[in-house]
Design an enzyme around this catalytic site. Structure first.
Site, mmCIF file in Angstrom:
data_model
loop_
_atom_site.group_PDB
_atom_site.id
_atom_site.type_symbol
_atom_site.label_atom_id
_atom_site.label_comp_id
_atom_site.label_asym_id
_atom_site.label_seq_id
_atom_site.Cartn_x
_atom_site.Cartn_y
_atom_site.Cartn_z
ATOM 1 N N LYS A 93 -9.692 2.065 -2.473
ATOM 2 C CA LYS A 93 -9.945 1.609 -1.097
ATOM 3 C C LYS A 93 -11.358 1.993 -0.672
ATOM 4 O O LYS A 93 -11.726 3.172 -0.734
ATOM 5 C CB LYS A 93 -8.908 2.254 -0.178
ATOM 6 C CG LYS A 93 -8.878 1.767 1.247
ATOM 7 C CD LYS A 93 -7.684 2.431 1.963
ATOM 8 C CE LYS A 93 -7.416 1.874 3.339
ATOM 9 N NZ LYS A 93 -6.147 2.443 3.893
ATOM 10 N N GLU A 140 0.859 -1.184 0.000
ATOM 11 C CA GLU A 140 0.000 0.000 0.000
ATOM 12 C C GLU A 140 0.899 1.238 0.000
ATOM 13 O O GLU A 140 1.900 1.292 0.713
ATOM 14 C CB GLU A 140 -0.886 -0.001 1.257
ATOM 15 C CG GLU A 140 -1.867 1.174 1.294
ATOM 16 C CD GLU A 140 -2.687 1.249 2.579
ATOM 17 O OE1 GLU A 140 -2.274 0.640 3.584
ATOM 18 O OE2 GLU A 140 -3.737 1.929 2.567
ATOM 19 N N CYS A 185 -5.621 -2.610 2.758
ATOM 20 C CA CYS A 185 -5.410 -2.378 4.189
ATOM 21 C C CYS A 185 -6.697 -2.511 5.010
ATOM 22 O O CYS A 185 -7.151 -3.613 5.259
ATOM 23 C CB CYS A 185 -4.745 -1.020 4.398
ATOM 24 S SG CYS A 185 -3.948 -0.878 6.024
#
Lengths: 358, 358
Positions: free
Chosen positions: A188, A114, A229
């Site tokens: 994300k 990331e 994440c």
């Protein structure tokens, strides 16, 4: 003494047939519907699973797709746990070199961390962001990944970079096929807002916008669901990907020291074991001098929740074999998918339900 | 190269308003509806969460209940990891003694293991089973638990015993209040059928019938969701309980050596961390001479997925404090419930949706 709360089905239907059951608000997932169109509905599947009163195939809605036959049964994956510096050009060169080394060691799939082209901070995201729909100099990180995938003939899951799109910034993972073309782009969807006084406070939502779609991509090395994440914290997303036929979930992720020690390995192993598929993660290497200190420990987990390989916290390239035959083996040993209780719970994949695709 | 599978919402509704969206099959959750009644429907909530386009309150359907204020903020729980012998009377006496010791050490809640009154085998289940709706000698394990709860004025989650009901056998957990009354009864809803050649083969479904309801109970020590062993493998059940306002999930469970080493701690910690609540488990002690060798390692896990206390594999009574204030603390630090994406996935609690209660 308190009362029992066991919920039993009511003998009377709450609605009679013919009433609309759900209106999705315009402006969210059906933005393009003109105002005069009747509101769309979630269509819940009416089929009852054959052979079980417990309706396991109803536990995900729509019914789960069969696991597709992957293009390869075994291949090597590389997890490139990169150090990230404030120099973007250096980060790109370092990533390019790591990808080349991974390919040289036989990796057909390379996973990056990331936010590998920028220090991890809200101040830096706008500075390092790229317009990935631009060309050439406008998106050097994006261009390098595309070029590397094509020239090395590998699949690349490009970790994530800050993406600029109009006046918005996203935390975006780009997936490239062996011809260098963009196969999919995941923004994300669960932004990382955390406040643990005395330990860590971080609010991605101060600068970033959340994505609007789950992303699953068919590649030369199987069907891969993407999360970034904090996306890994939500079991629903992994269940949704498994029901779409994923072989592998890839989560570029920069957990911090606090959540990393408690949750990083746990989350990966849980998503893999619950869904009986592979999970791979890739973190930046730890830099204790950085404003945000990443946990490291990029990991490959098998479909029994077993850790197959794990990096430490320093820069490293893990190259390890993925054997998809283990998925069927685990699913035949413990047939969770046939044991789910669609008569008790149902996980609705809203977009797949409302889509004509898949 | 493969094609992208990112699913985007269709611009056209699949159904127009006014059509019935889901028919639940008669014979499952709406058995009592006469054949002439129109088929009932799942009613999906139409409210949109205030303040977020991502509809976090829609990620569970119906919308999640607020966490109730528990009757106590701190209390002691006991996990009685009992040895199980072929002598039922001895098992009952041993359990009674352990409960008394736990209460003497300050426990207000006592959790027993899965199948603590009988060796764990399909052959034994019918022999040791009790008709818990009978009285006196018909259900000595059940009667002892009721008596112990009343005389010691504690809440007991009675692990599980084989239950006979008509011509069916269930794996059943009874919950008793401080007055000895039965607060709730959970029949294992995911039966344990496993076949790992060379390691373990076990099919509970050869003798047992699965339960038909999730079970959550308000007690003097908080709202508690119940699962038995294999029930813990299904994240949907834990999410469902969290949305019903559970403070604590209790899973009596007899994992075996193979799945125990890989999955026992993982599953508990994942359910706790994903739902930011407490999880307690209780296993029989390990008996390497038994036909089914239990893993042991009864555990208490906090709402950050942290192991608070864990037994080894021998007989033990763990008494440990539960501090419910940690639930709010963790939820305020990382507000997962506000970060869920009801616009992308929705976990439907079928019975709560169709019930007039809760």
């Amino acid at each position: 003494m308190r009362g029992a709360l066991t919920i039993r089905p009511s003998s009377a239907p709450l609605l009679t047939a013919g009433q609309p059951l759900l209106r999705l608000s315009r402006g969210t997932i059906n933005r393009r519907i003109p105002a005069t169109t009747p509101p769309p509905c979630l269509r819940l599947t009416t089929a009852v699973a054959v052979g079980s009163a417990f309706q396991p195939d109803e536990a995900t809605v729509p019914a789960p797709l069969p696991l597709p036959v992957p293009p390869v049964s075994k291949f090597k994956i590389a997890l490139c746990q990169l150090s990230v510096t404030p120099e973007k050009e250096r980060n790109i060169a370092r990533a390019r070199k790591a990808i080349e080394e991974a390919a040289g060691r036989g990796a057909q799939l390379v996973l990056l961390p990331e936010i590998w082209n920028s220090p991890f901070s809200n101040d830096n995201f706008p500075v390092y962001a790229e317009d990935i729909e631009g060309v050439g100099d406008a998106a050097p990180s994006f261009s390098m990944l595309s070029e590397a995938a094509r020239s090395l003939q590998i699949t690349i899951i490009g970790g994530s970079i800050p993406e600029r799109s109009g006046d918005r910034l996203y935390n975006t993972c780009c997936v490239f096929g062996t011809d260098g073309k963009l196969l999919g782009k995941h923004r994300k969807i669960h932004l990382f807002d955390i406040d643990i006084p005395g330990e860590i406070t971080f609010k991605e939502s101060n600068t970033l916008t959340a994505g609007e779609h789950a992303t699953i991509v068919d590649t030369d090395v199987g069907r891969i669901g993407i999360g970034i994440c904090h996306d890994i914290r939500f079991p629903e997303l992994a269940i949704l990907y498994a029901a779409r036929g994923a072989h592998l979930l890839c989560y570029p992720g920069a957990f911090n020291i606090t959540t990393g020690s408690l949750l990083w390995e746990l989350m990966q192993r849980a998503r893999a074991a619950d869904n009986q598929l592979f999970v791979a993660t890739c973190s930046p290497a730890r830099d204790t001098g950085a404003c945000y200190v990443a946990w490291g420990h990029s990991t490959l987990v098998g479909p029994f929740g077993e850790v197959i390989a794990m990096a430490g916290h320093e820069e490293a390239i893990i190259v390890e074999e993925v054997d998809y035959s283990l998925i069927e083996l685990r699913r035949s040993s413990i047939p969770l998918n046939q044991q789910r209780r669609g008569d008790l719970y149902r996980l609705v994949d809203v977009h797949r339900l409302n889509s004509r695709g898949l």
